[in-house]
Design a protein around this motif. Structure first.
Motif, short mmCIF file in Angstrom:
data_model
loop_
_atom_site.label_atom_id
_atom_site.label_comp_id
_atom_site.label_asym_id
_atom_site.label_seq_id
_atom_site.Cartn_x
_atom_site.Cartn_y
_atom_site.Cartn_z
N CYS A 107 0.82 -1.21 0.00
CA CYS A 107 0.00 0.00 0.00
C CYS A 107 0.86 1.27 0.00
CB CYS A 107 -0.92 0.00 1.22
SG CYS A 107 -2.19 -1.28 1.18
N GLY A 108 1.98 1.20 0.66
CA GLY A 108 2.87 2.36 0.72
C GLY A 108 3.44 2.73 -0.64
N VAL A 109 3.75 1.72 -1.43
CA VAL A 109 4.35 1.95 -2.74
C VAL A 109 3.28 2.28 -3.78
CG1 VAL A 109 5.64 0.88 -4.63
CG2 VAL A 109 6.37 0.53 -2.26
N THR A 110 2.24 1.47 -3.87
CA THR A 110 1.23 1.65 -4.93
C THR A 110 0.36 2.87 -4.69
OG1 THR A 110 -0.34 0.19 -3.79
CG2 THR A 110 1.15 -0.82 -5.39
N GLU A 111 0.15 3.24 -3.42
CA GLU A 111 -0.72 4.37 -3.11
C GLU A 111 0.05 5.56 -2.51
OE1 GLU A 111 -4.03 2.99 -0.75
OE2 GLU A 111 -3.96 1.02 -1.72
N THR A 112 1.39 5.46 -2.52
CA THR A 112 2.27 6.53 -2.01
C THR A 112 1.83 7.01 -0.63
OG1 THR A 112 2.34 7.23 -4.33
CG2 THR A 112 3.56 8.56 -2.74
N ARG A 113 1.70 6.09 0.28
CA ARG A 113 1.25 6.42 1.63
C ARG A 113 2.40 6.83 2.55
NH1 ARG A 113 -3.97 4.94 2.98
NH2 ARG A 113 -5.02 3.58 1.50
N LYS A 114 2.07 7.70 3.50
CA LYS A 114 2.94 7.99 4.62
C LYS A 114 2.28 7.38 5.86
CE LYS A 114 4.44 12.46 2.76
NZ LYS A 114 4.51 13.93 3.03
N TYR A 115 3.11 6.80 6.75
CA TYR A 115 2.55 6.08 7.90
C TYR A 115 2.99 6.70 9.22
CZ TYR A 115 1.56 2.16 4.68
OH TYR A 115 1.09 1.38 3.66
N THR A 116 2.09 6.60 10.21
CA THR A 116 2.43 6.86 11.60
C THR A 116 1.96 5.68 12.44
OG1 THR A 116 2.28 9.28 11.40
CG2 THR A 116 2.08 8.35 13.61
N HIS A 117 2.86 5.13 13.22
CA HIS A 117 2.55 4.00 14.10
C HIS A 117 2.25 4.54 15.50
CE1 HIS A 117 4.06 0.07 16.21
NE2 HIS A 117 2.75 0.18 16.21
N LEU A 118 1.01 4.40 15.95
CA LEU A 118 0.64 4.79 17.31
C LEU A 118 0.87 3.60 18.23
CD1 LEU A 118 -2.71 6.71 16.60
CD2 LEU A 118 -0.36 7.59 16.62
N CYS A 119 1.79 3.77 19.18
CA CYS A 119 2.27 2.58 19.92
C CYS A 119 2.69 2.93 21.33
CB CYS A 119 3.45 1.97 19.16
SG CYS A 119 4.84 3.12 18.97
N GLY A 120 3.16 1.92 22.04
CA GLY A 120 3.67 2.09 23.38
C GLY A 120 5.16 2.43 23.38
N SER A 121 5.66 2.73 24.56
CA SER A 121 7.06 3.14 24.69
C SER A 121 8.03 1.98 24.51
CB SER A 121 7.29 3.79 26.06
OG SER A 121 6.87 2.90 27.10
N THR A 122 7.54 0.76 24.67
CA THR A 122 8.38 -0.43 24.50
C THR A 122 7.87 -1.22 23.30
OG1 THR A 122 8.81 -0.55 26.88
CG2 THR A 122 9.26 -2.52 25.58
N LEU A 123 8.74 -1.43 22.31
CA LEU A 123 8.36 -2.15 21.10
C LEU A 123 9.12 -3.46 20.99
CD1 LEU A 123 8.32 0.71 18.43
CD2 LEU A 123 6.34 -0.45 19.40
N ALA A 124 8.38 -4.53 20.80
CA ALA A 124 9.03 -5.82 20.55
C ALA A 124 9.54 -5.90 19.12
CB ALA A 124 8.05 -6.96 20.83
N TYR A 125 8.86 -5.17 18.23
CA TYR A 125 9.22 -5.18 16.80
C TYR A 125 8.94 -3.77 16.26
CZ TYR A 125 9.16 -6.50 11.83
OH TYR A 125 9.41 -6.58 10.48
N ASN A 126 9.99 -3.09 15.78
CA ASN A 126 9.83 -1.71 15.30
C ASN A 126 9.46 -1.72 13.83
OD1 ASN A 126 10.12 1.02 14.51
ND2 ASN A 126 11.54 1.36 16.21
N ILE A 127 8.18 -1.65 13.56
CA ILE A 127 7.67 -1.77 12.20
C ILE A 127 8.10 -0.58 11.33
CG2 ILE A 127 5.44 -0.64 12.55
CD1 ILE A 127 4.18 -2.98 10.99
N CYS A 128 8.24 0.60 11.94
CA CYS A 128 8.63 1.77 11.16
C CYS A 128 10.08 1.70 10.70
CB CYS A 128 8.37 3.04 11.96
SG CYS A 128 6.61 3.45 12.10
#
Length: 237
Positions: A107-128
């Motif tokens: 979706c990011g490539v085909t629709e040229t999206r910008k993302y914001t990840h709303l999350c907690g202070s501790t991340l097991a996996y940093n998707i961004c």
């Protein structure tokens, strides 16, 4: 009837307790984490929102007025929290942040999206971090923090002392580690000998190092799969 220890944060623990009690079990709640909201800036309107937990949805989306903002949610439970807050443009992905990456990349490539990840202070996996590594515009916005609960209530201690707990449920690697650390702080690793530990995934199970009676994990990382393990736990004579 089995007595089941639930280690989730209190809001989620209460929901799980209702399901377990409806199935005829007794529930003891011992939250390993406390969840607290933090102040944050609302993401710009041109950014799609990623939510990977119910707390991220609950505490991150509450102050966003535009209910048509594109939301990418990890799993049905997270998506349900967004729906409860009135959001209508929701794409539901697989059950983990890692599994969500291919969808976000497409979706990011085909629709040229910008993302914001709303999350907690501790991340097991940093998707961004992963998305940025693929050339996408992705930012992390912390909307809540979690802190370890290092104390067990007297009721929980008594249930453990009396050997009343048959099963303990663990939903994250961090809660698994914290609970074992708390037990060690009390000097009561012997509590674990009489308890079967049921885990949401192999990653959670790998973080349990204590002398449990047994240790099992769900085939897929969903609560339904986790709770299905309860029927396979045999109570000692």
């Amino acid at each position: 009837m089995k007595t089941i220890l639930v280690t989730r944060p209190i809001t989620e623990a209460n929901v799980t307790a209702e399901k377990l009690e409806a199935a005829g079990n007794r529930v003891v709640i011992a939250p390993a984490l406390q969840v607290e909201p933090v102040s944050f800036e609302i993401p710009d309107e041109n950014r799609s929102i990623i939510i990977t937990s119910q707390n991220g949805a609950r505490m991150g989306l509450a102050n966003i007025g535009n209910k048509t903002r594109p939301i990418f949610a990890v799993g049905d439970k997270t998506a349900d929290e967004a729906r409860k807050l009135g959001f209508t443009n929701i794409t539901v992905g697989p059950g983990t942040a890692r599994q969500m990456v291919p969808l976000l990349l497409e979706c990011g490539v085909t629709e040229t999206r910008k993302y914001t990840h709303l999350c907690g202070s501790t991340l097991a996996y940093n998707i961004c971090d992963v998305l940025r590594g693929e050339g996408l515009d992705a930012e992390t916005t912390v909307t809540y923090q979690t802190r370890a609960n290092r104390n067990l209530s007297m009721g929980v201690q008594e249930a453990l002392d009396e050997g009343e707990i048959d099963i303990a449920l663990f939903y994250s690697p961090r809660t698994a580690t914290i609970f074992e650390e708390v037990v060690a702080d009390y000097g009561r690793s012997d509590w674990l000998h009489k308890i079967d530990a049921l885990c949401l995934s192999t990653r959670v199970a790998d973080n349990l190092l204590g002398p449990w009676r047994s240790k099992s994990y769900a085939v897929i990382p969903t609560e339904k799969a986790l709770l299905s393990l309860i029927d396979h736990v045999e109570q000692p004579d």
